[in-house]
Design an enzyme around this catalytic site. Structure first.
Site, PDB file in Angstrom:
ATOM      1  N   HIS A   1      41.479  46.857  26.878  1.00 39.81           N
ATOM      2  CA  HIS A   1      41.510  46.993  28.446  1.00 39.81           C
ATOM      3  C   HIS A   1      41.176  48.406  28.639  1.00 39.81           C
ATOM      4  O   HIS A   1      39.656  48.604  28.864  1.00 39.81           O
ATOM      5  CB  HIS A   1      42.429  46.649  29.572  1.00 39.81           C
ATOM      6  CG  HIS A   1      41.992  46.521  30.873  1.00 39.81           C
ATOM      7  ND1 HIS A   1      40.802  46.109  31.094  1.00 39.81           N
ATOM      8  CD2 HIS A   1      42.575  46.889  31.557  1.00 39.81           C
ATOM      9  CE1 HIS A   1      40.484  46.076  32.464  1.00 39.81           C
ATOM     10  NE2 HIS A   1      41.301  47.154  32.912  1.00 39.81           N
TER      11      HIS A   1
ATOM     12  N   HIS B   1      45.016  53.862  34.380  1.00 34.49           N
ATOM     13  CA  HIS B   1      44.115  52.850  35.463  1.00 34.49           C
ATOM     14  C   HIS B   1      45.655  51.552  35.651  1.00 34.49           C
ATOM     15  O   HIS B   1      45.933  51.415  36.814  1.00 34.49           O
ATOM     16  CB  HIS B   1      43.764  52.745  36.511  1.00 34.49           C
ATOM     17  CG  HIS B   1      42.785  51.915  34.728  1.00 34.49           C
ATOM     18  ND1 HIS B   1      42.211  51.560  34.235  1.00 34.49           N
ATOM     19  CD2 HIS B   1      43.265  49.884  35.444  1.00 34.49           C
ATOM     20  CE1 HIS B   1      41.978  50.257  33.424  1.00 34.49           C
ATOM     21  NE2 HIS B   1      42.240  49.604  34.497  1.00 34.49           N
TER      22      HIS B   1
ATOM     23  N   GLU C   1      51.488  51.073  37.388  1.00 33.86           N
ATOM     24  CA  GLU C   1      51.692  49.427  38.024  1.00 33.86           C
ATOM     25  C   GLU C   1      52.164  49.031  36.476  1.00 33.86           C
ATOM     26  O   GLU C   1      52.906  48.097  37.410  1.00 33.86           O
ATOM     27  CB  GLU C   1      50.142  48.853  38.458  1.00 33.86           C
ATOM     28  CG  GLU C   1      50.250  47.049  38.961  1.00 33.86           C
ATOM     29  CD  GLU C   1      48.961  46.467  38.896  1.00 33.86           C
ATOM     30  OE1 GLU C   1      49.346  45.190  38.613  1.00 33.86           O
ATOM     31  OE2 GLU C   1      47.572  47.485  38.126  1.00 33.86           O
ATOM     32  N   ASP C   2      51.578  48.926  35.426  1.00 37.52           N
ATOM     33  CA  ASP C   2      52.325  47.911  34.838  1.00 37.52           C
ATOM     34  C   ASP C   2      53.630  48.348  33.553  1.00 37.52           C
ATOM     35  O   ASP C   2      54.440  47.745  32.686  1.00 37.52           O
ATOM     36  CB  ASP C   2      51.139  47.830  33.709  1.00 37.52           C
ATOM     37  CG  ASP C   2      49.927  46.518  33.867  1.00 37.52           C
ATOM     38  OD1 ASP C   2      50.750  46.104  35.298  1.00 37.52           O
ATOM     39  OD2 ASP C   2      49.248  46.244  33.999  1.00 37.52           O
TER      40      ASP C   2
ATOM     41  N   ASP D   1      36.831  48.489  35.251  1.00 34.75           N
ATOM     42  CA  ASP D   1      38.099  47.764  35.600  1.00 34.75           C
ATOM     43  C   ASP D   1      37.678  46.680  35.997  1.00 34.75           C
ATOM     44  O   ASP D   1      38.075  45.659  35.075  1.00 34.75           O
ATOM     45  CB  ASP D   1      38.689  48.209  36.442  1.00 34.75           C
ATOM     46  CG  ASP D   1      39.958  47.961  37.000  1.00 34.75           C
ATOM     47  OD1 ASP D   1      40.914  47.079  35.587  1.00 34.75           O
ATOM     48  OD2 ASP D   1      41.158  47.268  37.788  1.00 34.75           O
TER      49      ASP D   1
ATOM     50  N   ASP E   1       7.868  31.148  40.109  1.00 35.16           N
ATOM     51  CA  ASP E   1       6.379  31.211  39.250  1.00 35.16           C
ATOM     52  C   ASP E   1       5.722  32.498  40.286  1.00 35.16           C
ATOM     53  O   ASP E   1       5.068  32.624  40.775  1.00 35.16           O
ATOM     54  CB  ASP E   1       5.859  30.472  40.152  1.00 35.16           C
ATOM     55  CG  ASP E   1       4.193  29.822  39.546  1.00 35.16           C
ATOM     56  OD1 ASP E   1       4.135  30.997  38.691  1.00 35.16           O
ATOM     57  OD2 ASP E   1       3.544  29.470  40.759  1.00 35.16           O
TER      58      ASP E   1
END
Length: 731
Positions: free
Chosen positions: A69, A93, A97-98, A160, A280
Site C-alpha cells: 500500500h 505514512h 498509526e499502525d 493514500d 447527446d
C-alpha cells in the site's frame, strides 16, 4: 466526447505474484530518475526499507503484504512528480498509526520535515468520538492544521485515499459505504479545490461505483454502447476541426473528452435529464502552444460551427478559484451540440494535477505556479480562520463543506480587482471575502453604483462597493442568506463574542443589584468566596457564572445569596424576600442594549412606560410594561421580575401600534400619514379594515422615541376631522 485515455496515476495491483516487491521498488526508482537525483532516490529507498521492516507481518484485507500500500501511494505521487520528502512520507505514512513507532524516531531517522508530513497524514485513532461524523470532522481539523504548515500533507493524503479506493473490494460492505461517502463528501471536493482534476474525477467515479455498483455498471455499459454507435460522428467532427486548424495554420492537438460516471449520474439526478439527453453532446479538448493561439483557435471553431448564446466562458482571463484556466464554448453543428475546451499544454498540466504541478514552490523554480500557490495559500488561510471561529469540529466541517465547492461567479471591486465567489453569493459574502473586519462593519452596498439590498444574489460582471460604518455589527438575519463558509463562520463568531460581552455586562448589572439588597458590593466579595460559589455551581469560572445570569440561566438573587450567606436557599425564602430584591433599586436601560435585551411584542414598551424585565433562559431579558397581561401573577413568578427604569438620553425609535376609528372620506389615509409625518413619526405599517359603509378602522404601526413623542403623534391624528377615536393597542 469520448476520451482516448483518461489520466490515471500508477494503477498496478501489487501482489505476492511473479514480480518481487524489490523489483517494484527499483521500478519506482527508475521512474524517479527522470526528475530526482541519485541521493534523493536513495533516501526514498531507505524510507521504503524502514517501512517494510516496521510493517513486517502485517497484511491487507486483499491478502497482500501491507507494504504494497505505501509503495503504491508513492507511485501515485511519482506520477505527479512530487519531491523526495513527499515520497518518503508516502512510504512511512502508516508507521506512526499502525506500528507504534513514535514521531520522534522518524524525525531522528528522516528529518523533522518528513516526520511532520507523516504526522499530518496519520489518523486520530487514540481519541474516542461520539459519532463517526465527529471522528471525520476531527480528522479533517487535524489535517487542516497540518496543511497550514505544509500543503504536501494533503497531496500524500489524497494519494493514500486514491489507492485505498482502488483496493476497496475486500472490505466489509458497511466500511466500503462509509469510506466511499467520506471520499465523495470531503476528499474528491478537496482534490477539485486544489485543481487536481484527474485525482478528483477518479475518486468520484470510484466512490460512485462503491456506493451504487448497479447504477455504475448500467451507465458504464450504456457509454460503451453509445461510443460504438457514434464513432463515425465523432471522427467526422474531429476531422473538420483538424482541417480548420490546418487551414488557419494554428498548432493544436484535438482530444476526445469523456464524461465520467459520477458526473453523468449527478446531472441525471440534479437536472432531471435522461442519459441520452446528457450524452447527446460531443466534447473535445484542443491543446495548443500559447494563450494567443487559444483565442485564435476559438475564432476558427466559431467560424466552423455556430456558437450557442450564453455558453462561452473565458477561464483564461478569469481563472477559477482552484487555478483552472481554459476557454469553454458550445457549438451547434451537424445537428448536435459540440462542447470544446481550448487551453495550452501548461494549462492542461495544471488542470489535471493542480497544486501538485507546482510541488517545487519551495525549491528550484519559485516563479512556477506562483499564482496558483497564492490561491491555495489563501484557501488554507481561510480554513484556519474558520477553524479558529468554530465552536466545534462539526460546525467547522459544515462550513468547509459549503465551500467545497459550487460554481463560481466573478465580480469586481471599485478598483477593478476580480473576486471569485460561489454561485448565489450576496454582497455580505463579498464583504467578508475582502476582509473579516469589513464584513463585520458592513451597513449597505452599491451594485454597479446603485444602492442595493445586502441579501440579493450577485451576478457575474457586477461591480460592488461595500459601505461600512464605525461601530456597526453583524446582523443575525445575515445567516439566513449568506452562502460562503467564511461569511457564516465570521458572523457566528462575531455574534457569539457580542452575546458573551452583553451577557457579562447584563449579568454583572443584575448581580450588583441583588448584592445591594444584602448591603454588599461586588468588590467586597473575596476571590475565595467567588471560587467556592463557582465550584458549587459546577462552572468553569466566575465570568461564566456572571454570563449565565445575563443569559437568564441563573437567578442573580440566588447567586448573590450564595456569595454572601452560603449555598442553601429554602424555596420559601426565594419568594418571601422578593421585597428585598426590589429594595436594591431598578436597573437602568437605554433601549438599544443589544441581542440580550428584547422588547416584548405583546405590549411594545416605549421610553416613559413603567417597565419590568423577565429572564428568558438562554436568551437574556424580555422587557414588558408592568401592566402587561403576559406577566406572571403568582408570587414566585413576580419575585423573578427585574424592575427597570429608562435612561434620560434615549434617541432610538420604538414600534407602537395604534387603532384609529374614523369616518370614511376620500383622502383620509393620506391625511393620517401626513399628520404622523408632521409629528416627526415614521409609519412602519398601515392596514385598513372596513367596518361598514360609513365608518372604518385603521391599524397603524408607527416609530416613536418615547411616550411624549407618542402623545404628540396621537394628538395630531386625533385633530383630523374624520377621526372619531384613537387608542394604543396592547395584546
Amino acid at each position: 466526447m469520448f476520451a482516448f485515455g483518461l489520466f490515471c496515476p500508477w494503477h498496478k495491483e501489487l501482489s505476492g505474484g511473479a514480480v518481487s516487491v524489490e523489483a517494484t521498488v527499483e521500478e519506482l526508482a527508475t521512474e524517479l530518475s527522470s526528475y530526482l537525483d541519485t541521493s534523493r532516490i536513495n533516501q526514498v529507498r531507505r524510507a521504503y526499507y524502514y517501512a517494510e521492516q516496521a510493517h513486517e507481518g502485517q497484511m491487507r484485507k486483499s491478502g497482500d503484504r501491507y507494504i504494497t500500500h505505501p509503495l503504491a501511494v508513492a507511485h501515485i505521487l511519482a506520477e505527479l512528480r512530487l519531491d523526495h520528502q513527499s515520497l518518503m512520507a508516502a512510504m512511512l505514512h502508516d508507521v506512526i498509526e499502525d506500528t507504534g513507532i513514535p514521531k520522534d524516531a522518524l524525525a531522528d531517522q528522516f528529518g523533522e520535515d518528513v516526520a511532520e508530513l507523516v504526522d499530518g497524514v496519520s489518523k486520530l485513532t487514540q481519541i474516542e468520538f461520539r459519532s463517526r461524523a465527529e471522528a471525520q470532522a476531527e480528522n479533517f481539523q487535524k489535517m487542516t492544521l497540518a496543511m497550514a504548515k505544509d500543503i504536501r500533507v494533503i497531496l500524500v493524503k489524497l494519494a493514500d485515499r486514491l489507492h485505498n479506493m482502488r483496493t476497496l473490494g475486500p472490505m466489509p460492505f458497511e466500511k466500503r459505504q462509509r469510506i466511499a461517502t467520506e471520499t465523495l463528501d470531503i476528499y474528491a471536493p478537496i482534490a477539485n479545490r486544489l485543481g487536481m482534476h484527474s485525482i478528483s474525477t477518479e475518486l468520484e467515479d470510484l466512490g460512485f461505483s462503491s456506493l451504487y455498483p448497479m447504477r455504475s455498471k448500467y451507465i458504464s455499459k450504456a457509454i460503451q454502447k453509445l461510443r460504438g454507435n457514434h464513432r463515425e460522428i465523432i471522427e467526422d467532427i474531429r476531422g473538420k476541426l483538424q482541417e480548420k486548424l490546418e487551414e488557419r495554420g494554428l498548432p493544436g492537438r484535438i482530444m476526445g473528452r469523456e464524461k465520467h460516471l459520477n458526473s453523468i449520474y449527478s446531472k441525471m439526478k440534479l437536472k432531471q435529464k435522461s442519459f441520452h439527453e446528457i450524452m447527446d453532446v460531443y466534447a473535445f479538448r484542443i491543446i495548443t502552444d500559447n494563450e494567443d493561439d487559444c483565442y485564435r483557435i476559438l475564432g476558427a471553431v466559431h467560424s466552423l460551427y455556430k456558437p450557442l448564446p450564453g455558453r462561452f466562458k473565458d477561464y483564461i482571463a478569469m481563472p477559477k478559484a482552484n487555478g483552472y484556466q481554459s476557454l469553454h464554448t458550445t457549438l451547434f453543428g451537424m445537428h448536435v451540440n459540440i462542447e470544446i475546451q481550448i487551453r495550452t499544454e501548461e494549462m492542461e498540466h495544471i488542470a489535471n494535477n493542480g497544486i501538485a504541478a507546482h510541488w517545487m514552490y519551495k525549491t528550484e523554480e519559485p516563479g512556477v505556479g506562483k499564482v496558483n500557490q497564492m490561491r491555495v495559500d489563501r484557501w488554507v488561510k481561510g480554513l484556519m480562520e474558520m477553524r479558529e471561529r468554530a465552536d466545534d469540529s462539526m460546525e467547522f466541517i459544515e462550513n468547509v463543506k459549503v465551500d467545497l465547492f459550487p460554481d463560481e461567479i466573478y465580480v469586481f471591486t471599485p478598483k477593478g480587482r476580480i473576486m471569485e465567489l460561489p454561485q448565489g453569493a450576496t454582497p455580505v459574502d463579498f464583504a467578508y471575502a475582502i476582509h473579516t473586519d469589513i464584513g463585520n462593519a458592513t451597513v449597505a452596498c452599491r451594485v454597479n453604483r446603485n444602492l442595493a439590498s445586502l441579501s440579493q444574489p450577485l451576478q457575474s460582471g457586477q461591480t460592488l462597493e461595500i459601505i461600512t460604518a464605525p461601530g456597526a455589527r453583524p446582523n443575525p438575519a445575515w445567516l439566513s442568506f449568506v452562502t460562503t463558509g467564511k461569511a457564516r463562520s465570521s458572523i457566528r463568531h462575531a455574534l457569539k463574542t457580542r452575546k458573551r460581552a452583553e451577557s457579562m455586562a447584563l449579568g454583572k448589572t443584575l448581580l450588583k443589584k441583588s448584592l445591594n439588597g444584602f448591603d454588599t458590593k461586588l468588590s467586597d466579595i473575596t476571590d475565595a468566596q467567588k471560587q467556592a460559589v463557582v465550584n458549587h455551581n459546577q462552572v468553569n469560572s466566575f465570568d461564566d457564572l456572571i454570563s449565565d445570569i445575563g443569559l437568564g440561566n441563573r437567578m442573580a438573587y440566588l447567586v448573590a445569596r450564595q456569595l454572601v450567606a452560603g449555598y442553601e436557599e429554602p424555596e420559601k425564602e426565594k419568594i418571601s424576600e422578593a421585597k428585598q430584591i426590589e429594595a436594591s433599586g431598578p436597573v437602568m436601560i437605554r433601549g438599544a442594549e443589544g441581542i440580550l435585551l428584547k422588547f416584548a411584542a405583546c405590549c411594545k414598551p416605549i421610553p416613559g412606560d413603567p417597565v419590568v424585565g423577565i429572564m428568558d433562559s438562554g436568551n437574556g431579558m424580555v422587557i414588558h410594561t408592568d401592566t402587561c397581561s403576559r406577566l406572571p401573577e403568582d408570587d414566585e413568578g413576580r419575585a423573578r421580575l427585574t424592575h427597570l427604569k429608562w435612561a434620560k438620553d434615549i434617541t432610538d425609535e420604538f414600534s407602537v401600534e395604534l387603532r384609529v376609528e374614523l369616518e370614511r372620506q376620500r383622502g383620509v389615509i393620506a391625511e393620517i400619514a401626513n399628520a404622523v409625518a408632521m409629528a416627526d413619526g415614521n409609519i412602519e405599517r398601515i392596514n385598513v379594515e372596513d367596518q361598514n359603509a360609513r365608518f372604518g378602522i385603521v391599524s397603524l404601526v408607527v416609530h416613536v422615541n418615547g411616550r411624549r413623542h407618542l402623545a404628540r403623534v396621537m394628538r395630531r391624528v386625533r385633530n383630523i376631522r374624520a377621526v372619531t377615536h384613537i387608542s394604543r393597542v396592547r395584546y
